[in-house]
Write a protein that holds these residues in place. Structure first.
Motif, PDB file in Angstrom:
ATOM      1  N   ALA A 158      44.037  35.826  31.896  1.00  0.00           N
ATOM      2  CA  ALA A 158      43.287  36.777  31.061  1.00  0.00           C
ATOM      3  C   ALA A 158      43.235  38.145  31.737  1.00  0.00           C
ATOM      4  CB  ALA A 158      41.883  36.255  30.811  1.00  0.00           C
ATOM      5  N   CYS A 159      43.033  38.136  33.041  1.00  0.00           N
ATOM      6  CA  CYS A 159      42.962  39.400  33.782  1.00  0.00           C
ATOM      7  C   CYS A 159      44.308  40.094  33.758  1.00  0.00           C
ATOM      8  CB  CYS A 159      42.528  39.161  35.216  1.00  0.00           C
ATOM      9  SG  CYS A 159      42.380  40.681  36.162  1.00  0.00           S
ATOM     10  N   ARG A 160      45.342  39.325  33.960  1.00  0.00           N
ATOM     11  CA  ARG A 160      46.691  39.897  33.931  1.00  0.00           C
ATOM     12  C   ARG A 160      46.929  40.598  32.604  1.00  0.00           C
ATOM     13  NH1 ARG A 160      49.974  39.289  37.406  1.00  0.00           N
ATOM     14  NH2 ARG A 160      49.447  37.288  38.355  1.00  0.00           N
ATOM     15  N   GLU A 207      44.607  41.563  30.247  1.00  0.00           N
ATOM     16  CA  GLU A 207      43.669  42.649  29.939  1.00  0.00           C
ATOM     17  C   GLU A 207      44.003  43.910  30.726  1.00  0.00           C
ATOM     18  OE1 GLU A 207      41.083  42.928  27.780  1.00  0.00           O
ATOM     19  OE2 GLU A 207      40.760  44.989  28.485  1.00  0.00           O
ATOM     20  N   ASN A 208      44.409  43.734  31.985  1.00  0.00           N
ATOM     21  CA  ASN A 208      44.569  44.900  32.864  1.00  0.00           C
ATOM     22  C   ASN A 208      46.011  45.184  33.249  1.00  0.00           C
ATOM     23  OD1 ASN A 208      41.612  45.411  33.220  1.00  0.00           O
ATOM     24  ND2 ASN A 208      41.732  43.313  34.011  1.00  0.00           N
ATOM     25  N   ASN A 209      46.941  44.584  32.518  1.00  0.00           N
ATOM     26  CA  ASN A 209      48.363  44.790  32.799  1.00  0.00           C
ATOM     27  C   ASN A 209      48.669  44.656  34.289  1.00  0.00           C
ATOM     28  OD1 ASN A 209      48.853  45.519  30.042  1.00  0.00           O
ATOM     29  ND2 ASN A 209      47.843  47.467  30.533  1.00  0.00           N
ATOM     30  N   SER A 235      47.442  39.942  41.856  1.00  0.00           N
ATOM     31  CA  SER A 235      46.366  39.408  41.036  1.00  0.00           C
ATOM     32  C   SER A 235      45.032  39.998  41.451  1.00  0.00           C
ATOM     33  CB  SER A 235      46.325  37.881  41.153  1.00  0.00           C
ATOM     34  OG  SER A 235      45.602  37.356  40.072  1.00  0.00           O
ATOM     35  N   ARG A 236      44.216  40.328  40.446  1.00  0.00           N
ATOM     36  CA  ARG A 236      42.896  40.893  40.751  1.00  0.00           C
ATOM     37  C   ARG A 236      41.882  39.794  41.041  1.00  0.00           C
ATOM     38  NH1 ARG A 236      41.338  45.769  36.699  1.00  0.00           N
ATOM     39  NH2 ARG A 236      43.108  47.158  37.076  1.00  0.00           N
ATOM     40  N   ASN A 237      42.194  38.587  40.594  1.00  0.00           N
ATOM     41  CA  ASN A 237      41.289  37.467  40.855  1.00  0.00           C
ATOM     42  C   ASN A 237      42.127  36.244  41.199  1.00  0.00           C
ATOM     43  OD1 ASN A 237      42.422  36.965  38.379  1.00  0.00           O
ATOM     44  ND2 ASN A 237      40.508  36.631  37.305  1.00  0.00           N
ATOM     45  N   TRP A 238      41.507  35.320  41.863  1.00  0.00           N
ATOM     46  CA  TRP A 238      42.254  34.139  42.290  1.00  0.00           C
ATOM     47  C   TRP A 238      41.280  32.994  42.510  1.00  0.00           C
ATOM     48  CZ3 TRP A 238      41.201  38.530  44.925  1.00  0.00           C
ATOM     49  CH2 TRP A 238      40.444  38.422  46.092  1.00  0.00           C
ATOM     50  N   GLU A 295      37.472  33.882  43.086  1.00  0.00           N
ATOM     51  CA  GLU A 295      37.092  35.054  43.872  1.00  0.00           C
ATOM     52  C   GLU A 295      37.764  36.309  43.315  1.00  0.00           C
ATOM     53  OE1 GLU A 295      37.646  34.621  48.107  1.00  0.00           O
ATOM     54  OE2 GLU A 295      36.826  36.613  48.531  1.00  0.00           O
ATOM     55  N   GLN A 296      37.145  37.434  43.552  1.00  0.00           N
ATOM     56  CA  GLN A 296      37.667  38.740  43.144  1.00  0.00           C
ATOM     57  C   GLN A 296      36.810  39.777  43.844  1.00  0.00           C
ATOM     58  OE1 GLN A 296      36.494  37.255  39.404  1.00  0.00           O
ATOM     59  NE2 GLN A 296      35.418  39.122  38.821  1.00  0.00           N
ATOM     60  N   CYS A 297      36.997  41.050  43.526  1.00  0.00           N
ATOM     61  CA  CYS A 297      36.197  42.108  44.142  1.00  0.00           C
ATOM     62  C   CYS A 297      34.705  41.796  43.992  1.00  0.00           C
ATOM     63  CB  CYS A 297      36.495  43.450  43.503  1.00  0.00           C
ATOM     64  SG  CYS A 297      35.305  44.716  43.965  1.00  0.00           S
ATOM     65  N   LYS A 324      42.403  46.945  41.977  1.00  0.00           N
ATOM     66  CA  LYS A 324      41.539  45.779  42.178  1.00  0.00           C
ATOM     67  C   LYS A 324      40.703  45.529  40.929  1.00  0.00           C
ATOM     68  CE  LYS A 324      37.287  47.881  43.559  1.00  0.00           C
ATOM     69  NZ  LYS A 324      36.540  47.222  42.447  1.00  0.00           N
ATOM     70  N   CYS A 325      39.933  44.474  40.991  1.00  0.00           N
ATOM     71  CA  CYS A 325      39.019  44.160  39.888  1.00  0.00           C
ATOM     72  C   CYS A 325      38.008  45.280  39.688  1.00  0.00           C
ATOM     73  CB  CYS A 325      38.272  42.871  40.210  1.00  0.00           C
ATOM     74  SG  CYS A 325      36.751  42.672  39.276  1.00  0.00           S
ATOM     75  N   ASP A 326      37.844  45.696  38.448  1.00  0.00           N
ATOM     76  CA  ASP A 326      36.816  46.712  38.159  1.00  0.00           C
ATOM     77  C   ASP A 326      35.820  46.181  37.119  1.00  0.00           C
ATOM     78  OD1 ASP A 326      38.282  46.640  35.907  1.00  0.00           O
ATOM     79  OD2 ASP A 326      38.912  48.747  35.936  1.00  0.00           O
ATOM     80  N   PHE A 327      35.650  44.872  37.129  1.00  0.00           N
ATOM     81  CA  PHE A 327      34.750  44.222  36.156  1.00  0.00           C
ATOM     82  C   PHE A 327      35.153  44.574  34.725  1.00  0.00           C
ATOM     83  CE2 PHE A 327      30.626  43.204  38.748  1.00  0.00           C
ATOM     84  CZ  PHE A 327      31.150  41.956  39.053  1.00  0.00           C
ATOM     85  N   CYS A 328      36.424  44.900  34.524  1.00  0.00           N
ATOM     86  CA  CYS A 328      36.876  45.284  33.185  1.00  0.00           C
ATOM     87  C   CYS A 328      35.977  46.377  32.613  1.00  0.00           C
ATOM     88  CB  CYS A 328      36.876  44.085  32.249  1.00  0.00           C
ATOM     89  SG  CYS A 328      38.185  42.901  32.587  1.00  0.00           S
ATOM     90  N   ALA A 329      35.781  47.420  33.395  1.00  0.00           N
ATOM     91  CA  ALA A 329      34.890  48.508  32.964  1.00  0.00           C
ATOM     92  C   ALA A 329      35.159  48.914  31.512  1.00  0.00           C
ATOM     93  CB  ALA A 329      35.039  49.701  33.899  1.00  0.00           C
ATOM     94  N   LEU A 336      32.306  41.406  27.337  1.00  0.00           N
ATOM     95  CA  LEU A 336      32.282  40.770  28.653  1.00  0.00           C
ATOM     96  C   LEU A 336      33.628  41.004  29.340  1.00  0.00           C
ATOM     97  CD1 LEU A 336      30.667  37.303  27.857  1.00  0.00           C
ATOM     98  CD2 LEU A 336      29.695  39.102  29.301  1.00  0.00           C
ATOM     99  N   PRO A 337      33.644  40.976  30.677  1.00  0.00           N
ATOM    100  CA  PRO A 337      34.933  41.000  31.374  1.00  0.00           C
ATOM    101  C   PRO A 337      35.842  39.875  30.861  1.00  0.00           C
ATOM    102  CG  PRO A 337      33.142  41.260  32.935  1.00  0.00           C
ATOM    103  CD  PRO A 337      32.513  40.978  31.604  1.00  0.00           C
ATOM    104  N   ALA A 338      37.138  40.138  30.851  1.00  0.00           N
ATOM    105  CA  ALA A 338      38.075  39.177  30.266  1.00  0.00           C
ATOM    106  C   ALA A 338      37.964  37.797  30.904  1.00  0.00           C
ATOM    107  CB  ALA A 338      39.494  39.711  30.402  1.00  0.00           C
ATOM    108  N   CYS A 339      37.873  37.761  32.218  1.00  0.00           N
ATOM    109  CA  CYS A 339      37.861  36.453  32.900  1.00  0.00           C
ATOM    110  C   CYS A 339      36.582  35.697  32.573  1.00  0.00           C
ATOM    111  CB  CYS A 339      37.993  36.638  34.407  1.00  0.00           C
ATOM    112  SG  CYS A 339      36.698  37.652  35.123  1.00  0.00           S
ATOM    113  N   VAL A 340      35.510  36.434  32.411  1.00  0.00           N
ATOM    114  CA  VAL A 340      34.221  35.799  32.106  1.00  0.00           C
ATOM    115  C   VAL A 340      34.257  35.225  30.693  1.00  0.00           C
ATOM    116  CG1 VAL A 340      31.759  36.230  31.760  1.00  0.00           C
ATOM    117  CG2 VAL A 340      32.965  37.331  33.660  1.00  0.00           C
TER     118      VAL A 340
HETATM  119  S1  SF4 Z   1      36.391  41.264  35.771  1.00  0.00           S
HETATM  120 FE1  SF4 Z   1      38.118  41.996  34.703  1.00  0.00          FE
HETATM  121  S2  SF4 Z   1      39.263  42.962  36.281  1.00  0.00           S
HETATM  122 FE2  SF4 Z   1      37.802  41.754  37.320  1.00  0.00          FE
HETATM  123  S3  SF4 Z   1      38.866  39.874  37.660  1.00  0.00           S
HETATM  124 FE3  SF4 Z   1      37.776  39.601  35.793  1.00  0.00          FE
HETATM  125  S4  SF4 Z   1      39.260  40.175  34.322  1.00  0.00           S
HETATM  126 FE4  SF4 Z   1      40.031  40.928  36.181  1.00  0.00          FE
END
Ligand code: SF4
Ligand code: MGD
Ligand code: MGD
Ligand code: SF4
Ligand code: SF4
Ligand code: SF4
Ligand code: SF4
Ligand code: MO
Lengths: 183, 317, 711
Positions: A26-28, A30-32, A38-41, A60-62, A120-125, A133-137
């Motif tokens: 999903a992160c890949r 959403e955030n190309n 990877s921004r999360n793992w 884990e992520q930022c 890096k992860c920016d919480f899908c600002a 919601l952020p994509a991963c959430v």
């Molecule tokens: S919050 Fe957004 S940017 Fe951060 S890891 Fe989840 S999907 Fe990726």
């Protein structure tokens, strides 16, 4: 309700993680995020002696730290912290010195050879600012991840942190990580 | 995603930056110490230092720029000043220091040397042909703090990173400072050795005495660094394993500590001591001097090599 | 018109529209339905300036509940995949040589029609085989085969769930759903529900087990993710599940812990059952299953005491063993006597929604009997779907008659059937092979003509009812125009029908078809509703107890729940499950077992770069003790061989599998050079041997013993 300064955090219930990798894909999307980065793992731990085996998965992520080392060392201000706590990067200002990568205790950042900048992860600002919601959430099947405003007494994250015991990763690194792992 | 982001460009940059700082420092020292500008040996050292100082740091900066992911955006570094970022402070520091170093060099040029330079420059820059020799001491005084700052900065750049236990101790900055000054000193020594004159031995004696001080100080920081680390939190202990029985053990103990620090120190002491004791002019074997200087330079480089790589590999578990 | 219409379905204008954040960006959010696997989760496609930006979950679905799995998220890659089939292709080289000629649709249709007619001419219509796997447009493909006059329609159930479906149907007259969410005690045997997604069961299990609301007992020779989350995991000896269930029955019956009132009112044959299970004691079962007798007895008691909020989960893929039908029957019987039928937290008959049917011109039923001889070989089984492996044997033997043309829709027999060499031989003996697919699967690789279908995000599909605890109608509408010269199956079928003079049976548009389907839904404008929401959820579900009335007739011979089955007896099958110990791997060999990973679907998502990034090759799971005895180290290349064939792949020495079996992920060792991972890892289909369940004809895919040696 009184207006207050938002502070976004992530509460993670690793016990529920089934290692399905939906969050990573999903992160890949959403955030190309290009393949190879990877921004999360998902951290994996496998232990035990047959047949008493254990497998634990931990996303884990930022950490969107309270006092982010990355922001402190960034010479141009490309890395910055929003009032709502989201630590983000202004692509245009990034010179690609990679100081922030070295400074991050969580190895949450990576250098994009193709663009010559750090990401890096920016919480899908972009989503959060649309009220999503952020994509991963959002996509997580077992809703391992709970995203919300810890300053909002009504918020789910607040409720969880009041109700449950939790830990943070590498507190000794002193950046005040804002991802809370429920125990 | 665990791999080293910073490589040789950064290492060379840190080394060259330190080198310039050291060269300037020694030169300034010489020109300030010599009473009434009479002593040829002193002024010779001062001149060499001045001639040398600007160049390495400027080369280093160029390397740094080409190490950037987007080198053509380097100017952004100077559109922001962020006091929390050693790199931001450093960028400014290096610019100012290079400027002073250039002026200082100019002040040491002779009439015809200046002419030669000017002739190569476009007409419009003719006005540059000024004799600054009168301001040498002032420039030395003005530049020294910047030189020292640059020396410290090369260490702070790493030392300020809390997430890398291997770096994150105040000792690193000092270690890098003294190593910087001594490699600058060594560079000047090498230059002196290469262009023989009859006052060599006085010059060497002076340079050696300075270098002995610097190396000794460095040595007495390296040792506490190890002890302090060994007694520190687990993360630091782990990171130290990189040099005490890890990928960098040989480089650290044999090449850096022994060959690059203790050995040259020993040689220098042995060469200078008898002279001091018997109050006679020591006689130096130039080849020996050159070798010693090279050892010191190598040591300075290795120190940065080890710290840049080992530091990045160290992390909180 | 905005983004998201195919030429054929231009009137399906997406209604949900959100202005883009910044000027110049037209941002649409179009609800539709995922097709990256069988679950049909609801999603919302974010489309910017005609390009799919992101697929988000649609929380409106009670089945996927605002979830989109890794595969669902990777759907974008399937659409924008450069290795897609972008135009009809006609083979020019040898079969499998991979030499193609791009063709116009007319050429492709003419070519296929000519070949099919030729076969019909020479051998009769029954010489054509029409095989497909579940899809919303499968019905059109199937009907073409029937209208063409062939009885030989073969679908995926006998590779998948035929035995479990038949077992429950014969017992209850229907296949129920399991109220996982409200259960208090769940026994799962090899239904790896946290990796092999079945919605809503997976979602329910996450809520009930991971939130510690229910107790999960899990049996699996592998330590799967489900095992790692279960309250108790037992590495059962493969193939002995029936012994475990019979022992549970033994305890529950002998200790009278069953629901006496329910048993007497609704079931038939309890006394025979009681008699039958007496010898099957936990102590006996321990020697078979290698699960301690006291645990079996305890689980039986806990199970019975938690009833009716307890069940033995049926599982979906039951293509396991030759005896599989009886194992599933025993499950059904165990559930029956626990009295969990139609109760909250138990087993619930599926809620349904009736859709309208477009009146199609009727065709004469095919005259010839099926080539797989269903009527005689599997009299009890559902005829319409066929028995795939028996069918393949017969085709290869041209018995009872030759089959010379093979049309394939949304299926990859080369990966999905065991013993690939036989599937290949079957393909090779065909005069004609036509494939409708979106990608160059290993099967398409051997086709004569390939009809490229538009992907699920580029086409309008018929509405689809998903019956279950909470029945829904899911809707799939195009979110972008087709990127390439592709068509939906209906149009592909219509093109063929025209040339086969069968047009009258397909004389309608997708639009007419769908309108007819949904017009009866209790909504003021059903079609607009579905376009806007992507799903219709029937009110008033889940419902419990509607069948719990003394006069309720179950759809069985006796009208009751048949513990003891007369019908089985008449068909010459054990009327109650008799345990026949499964053959065990001879020394030095291992049982090859199969299973899922959450980020792959069957054989064909290993081509998706976003998914295969997680595993660029498959490895052979090998228990450390077994590895040691063979002198194999982790990561070493090994050869895995059976009577069906031999493959090579790297060993993964892991504690997480029993020492008497090995495991490898499905979908690797591809032959098709258009597949990104062509040649990487190994294909399990090449070593699996041919075997099937006697009663249902379901493939038995866990009956292969393999030799493993270091190479
Ligand atoms: S919050 Fe957004 S940017 Fe951060 S890891 Fe989840 S999907 Fe990726
Ligand atoms: N070795 C082994 N064999 C197995 C199994 C196993 O686990 N291991 N599992 C068994 C089970 S349970 C099942 S259900 C079967 C499944 O077997 P299959 O039904 O063959 O499933 P897939 O392998 O996914 O093949 C589906 C094909 O449809 C194509 N496709 C995807 N989307 C579309 C579309 O929109 N239109 C068209 N026309 N084609 C499309 C894909 O490219 C692929 O070629 O396999 C069975 N066989
Ligand atoms: N991610 C993902 N999800 C899917 C699919 C997919 O391809 N990918 N496909 C869908 C389809 S079509 C189906 S049919 C289902 C299949 O999903 P499931 O019904 O879960 O079947 P599998 O995952 O194939 O096998 C389940 C487990 O059975 C174990 N097993 C093997 N032999 C034995 C035995 O003798 N006894 C016991 N107790 N266990 C044994 C295997 O180790 C494996 O972990 O998944 C569906 N969901
Ligand atoms: S999506 Fe949720 S469950 Fe799946 S891996 Fe990510 S965190 Fe774990
Ligand atoms: S985790 Fe690293 S990147 Fe994220 S805010 Fe903290 S220091 Fe910065
Ligand atoms: S790489 Fe970019 S973001 Fe990181 S410190 Fe340098 S300029 Fe700042
Ligand atoms: S389970 Fe995943 S792949 Fe299957 S339909 Fe749902 S989202 Fe799509
Ligand atoms: Mo299946």
């Amino acid at each position: 309700m009184a207006v207050h300064q938002k502070r976004y955090v992530l509460v993670i219930d690793s016990r529920k993680c089934i290692d399905c990798k939906a969050c990573v894909v999903a992160c890949r999307a959403e955030n190309n995020v290009p393949l190879g980065y990877s921004r999360n793992w998902i951290n994996e731990e496998r232990r035990g002696e047959w047949p008493r085996l254990l497998a634990a998965f931990e996303p884990e992520q930022c950490q969107h730290c309270e006092s982010p080392a990355c922001v402190r060392v960034c010479p141009t201000g490309a890395s910055y912290q929003r009032p709502d706590g989201i630590v983000a990067i202004r692509e245009s200002e990034c010179v690609g010195c990679r100081y922030c990568i070295i400074a991050c205790p969580y190895d949450a950042r990576f250098f994009r050879e193709d663009k010559g900048i750090v990401e890096k992860c920016d919480f899908c600002a972009q989503r959060v600012d649309r009220g999503e919601l952020p994509a991963c959430v959002e996509t997580c099947p077992s809703k391992v991840r709970v995203f919300g405003d810890i300053n909002d007494p009504e918020s789910k994250v607040r409720a969880l942190l009041e109700k449950r015991r939790y830990r943070t990763k590498k507190p000794e690194a002193g950046t005040g990580p804002q991802i809370y792992y429920l125990l | 995603m665990k791999h080293t982001e910073w490589g040789f460009l950064i290492i060379i940059y840190l080394f060259l930056g330190g080198l310039s700082a050291g060269a300037f420092f020694v030169s300034a020292l010489a020109s300030l110490l010599q009473r009434n500008g009479s002593d040829a040996a002193y002024s010779r050292i001062a001149r060499y230092g001045a001639m040398l100082a600007p160049w390495p740091v400027m080369i280093g900066c160029t390397l740094l720029i080409f190490d950037l992911g987007r080198w053509y955006t380097f100017w952004k570094l100077f559109f922001h000043f962020r006091w929390t970022s050693p790199m931001s402070i450093g960028s400014w520091l290096l610019i100012v220091f290079s400027g002073i170093a250039l002026l200082y060099l100019w002040s040491w040029l002779s009439e015809e040397q200046r002419k030669r330079v000017i002739s190569k420059l476009p007409r419009r820059l003719g006005f540059l042909n000024r004799d600054l020799s009168a301001y040498r001491r002032q420039l030395a005084v003005l530049g020294t703090p910047f030189a020292i700052a640059v020396g410290i900065y090369t260490g702070v750049l790493l030392g300020a990173v809390q997430s890398r236990p291997f770096w994150n101790t105040n000792l690193v900055a000092q270690m890098f400072l003294f190593s910087a000054l001594s490699s600058g000193c060594a560079a000047v020594t090498l230059l002196t050795a290469l262009r023989r004159e009859e006052n060599d031995s006085r010059a060497f004696q002076l340079l050696y005495t300075v270098d002995i001080w610097l190396l000794t100080l460095e040595l007495f920081i390296v040792i506490p660094y190890l002890i302090h680390g060994a007694l520190s939190v687990q993360a630091v202990k782990d990171s130290l394993a990189l040099v005490l029985g890890g990928p960098f053990t040989v480089t650290f103990w044999l090449f850096f500590l022994t060959a690059g620090l203790v050995l040259p120190l020993a040689i220098e002491v042995l060469e200078v001591l008898p002279a001091l004791v018997r109050r006679v002019n020591p006689h130096f074997r130039t080849s020996m001097v050159a070798v010693t200087a090279i050892l010191v330079l190598a040591g300075g480089f290795l120190l940065r090599y080890i710290f840049v790589f080992a530091g990045q590999m160290s992390a909180f578990k | 018109m905005g983004a998201g219409m195919t030429a054929a379905t231009a009137h399906f204008a997406p209604l949900l529209h959100r202005p883009g954040e910044h000027a110049g960006v037209e941002r649409l959010e179009i609800p539709t339905t995922c097709e990256m696997c069988v679950n049909k989760c609801s999603l919302i496609a974010v489309v910017e300036n005609g390009a799919i930006r992101k697929l988000n979950p649609n929380p409106a679905s009670p089945r996927s509940r605002g979830m989109l799995c890794a595969r669902g998220n990777a759907g974008i890659q399937q659409v924008y995949d450069r290795s897609r089939i972008k135009k009809p292709l006609i083979r020019v080289g040898e079969r499998g040589e991979g030499k193609w000629r791009p063709a116009s649709w007319d050429e492709a249709w003419d070519f296929a029609a000519k070949k099919l007619s030729a076969v019909k001419q020479q051998y009769g219509p029954q010489a054509t085989l029409w095989s497909s796997t579940e899809s919303f447009q499968e019905v059109f493909f199937k009907n073409l085969g029937l209208a063409f006059g062939s009885p030989n329609i073969v679908r995926h159930p006998t590779l998948c769930l035929a035995s479990v479906n038949l077992a429950y149907s014969l017992t209850f007259g229907t296949v129920p759903s399991f109220d996982v969410l409200n259960a208090r005690y769940i026994v799962m045997a090899g239904a790896n529900r946290l990796e092999s997604f079945i919605t809503p069961d997976t979602m329910d299990l996450i809520d009930s087990t991971l939130e510690r609301k229910s107790r999960l007992i899990y049996l699996d020779p592998r330590f799967t993710v489900t095992a790692s989350k279960a309250d108790e995991w037992f590495p059962i000896k493969p193939g002995t599940d029936l012994a475990f269930i019979l022992a549970m029955l033994n305890v529950i019956v002998s200790e009278k812990r069953y629901d006496k009132e329910f048993v007497s009112t609704y079931t038939l044959g309890f006394d025979q059952l009681a008699e039958h299970v007496r010898p099957y004691t936990p102590e006996w079962a321990e020697t078979e299953t290698e699960i301690p007798a006291r645990d079996i007895a305890r689980i039986a008691r806990e199970f019975a005491d938690s009833a009716p909020r307890a069940f033995f989960y049926a599982g979906r893929r039951s293509s396991w063993y030759r005896e599989d039908f009886q194992t599933r029957r025993a499950q059904a019987i165990l559930n029956a006597i626990s009295g969990n039928w139609d109760r909250q937290g138990g087993m619930v008959p599926n809620g349904k929604i009736a859709l309208g049917e477009f009146p199609v011109f009727p065709w004469d039923d095919p005259v010839a009997p099926r080539v797989d001889e269903m009527e005689t070989s599997f009299p009890l089984a559902a005829k319409g779907d066929g028995a795939y492996l028996k069918l393949r044997e017969n085709v290869l033997a041209a018995k009872p008659y030759p089959v010379k043309a093979w049309m394939i829709h949304k299926q990859d027999p080369m990966s999905a059937l065991p013993e690939q060499s036989k599937t290949l031989a079957m393909l090779q003996q065909m005069d004609f092979v036509g494939v409708i697919d979106i990608a160059m699967s290993d099967t398409a690789w051997y086709a004569d003509v390939i009809f490229p279908e538009s992907t699920y995000l580029e086409r309008q599909d018929p509405a689809e009812v998903m019956s279950g605890l909470s029945p829904v109608v899911v809707f799939r509408q195009p979110v972008i125009k087709p990127l390439h010269d592709t068509k939906p199956t209906l149009e592909i079928v219509q093109g063929l029908a025209k040339r086969l003079n069968l047009s009258q049976y397909f004389d309608f548009t997708m639009d007419q078809w769908v309108r007819e389907q949904v017009k009866e839904l209790p909504l003021e404008s059903p079609l607009d509703y579905l376009k806007k929401h992507g799903i219709y959820v029937a009110p008033g579900f889940p419902k419990y107890g509607s069948t719990l009335t003394a006069d309720h007739r179950f759809v069985t011979k006796s009208g009751k729940i048949e513990l003891y089955s007369e019908r089985l007896k008449e068909a010459g099958v054990d009327p109650l499950p008799v345990y026949h110990p499964p053959a065990q791997p001879p020394p030095g060999t291992f049982r090859l077992i199969l299973g899922r990973k959450a980020y792959f679907t069957h054989g064909n998502s290993t081509n998706n770069p976003w998914l295969n990034a997680f595993a660029s090759e498959n490895r052979l799971w090998l228990n450390p003790r077994a590895a040691e005895s063979l002198g194999i180290n982790d990561g070493q290349m090994v050869e895995v061989s059976s009577t069906a064939g031999a493959v090579r792949l790297k060993a993964q020495v892991t504690q997480e599998i029993r020492r008497d079996c090995v495991f490898m992920l499905h979908g690797y060792g591809k032959r098709s050079k258009w597949q990104r991972l062509a040649g990487a890892g190994a294909s399990d289909a090449q070593v699996l041997e041919t075997a099937w369940d006697k009663v249902s004809g379901n493939a038995a895919l866990h009956e292969t013993f393999v030799k493993v040696r270091k190479v």
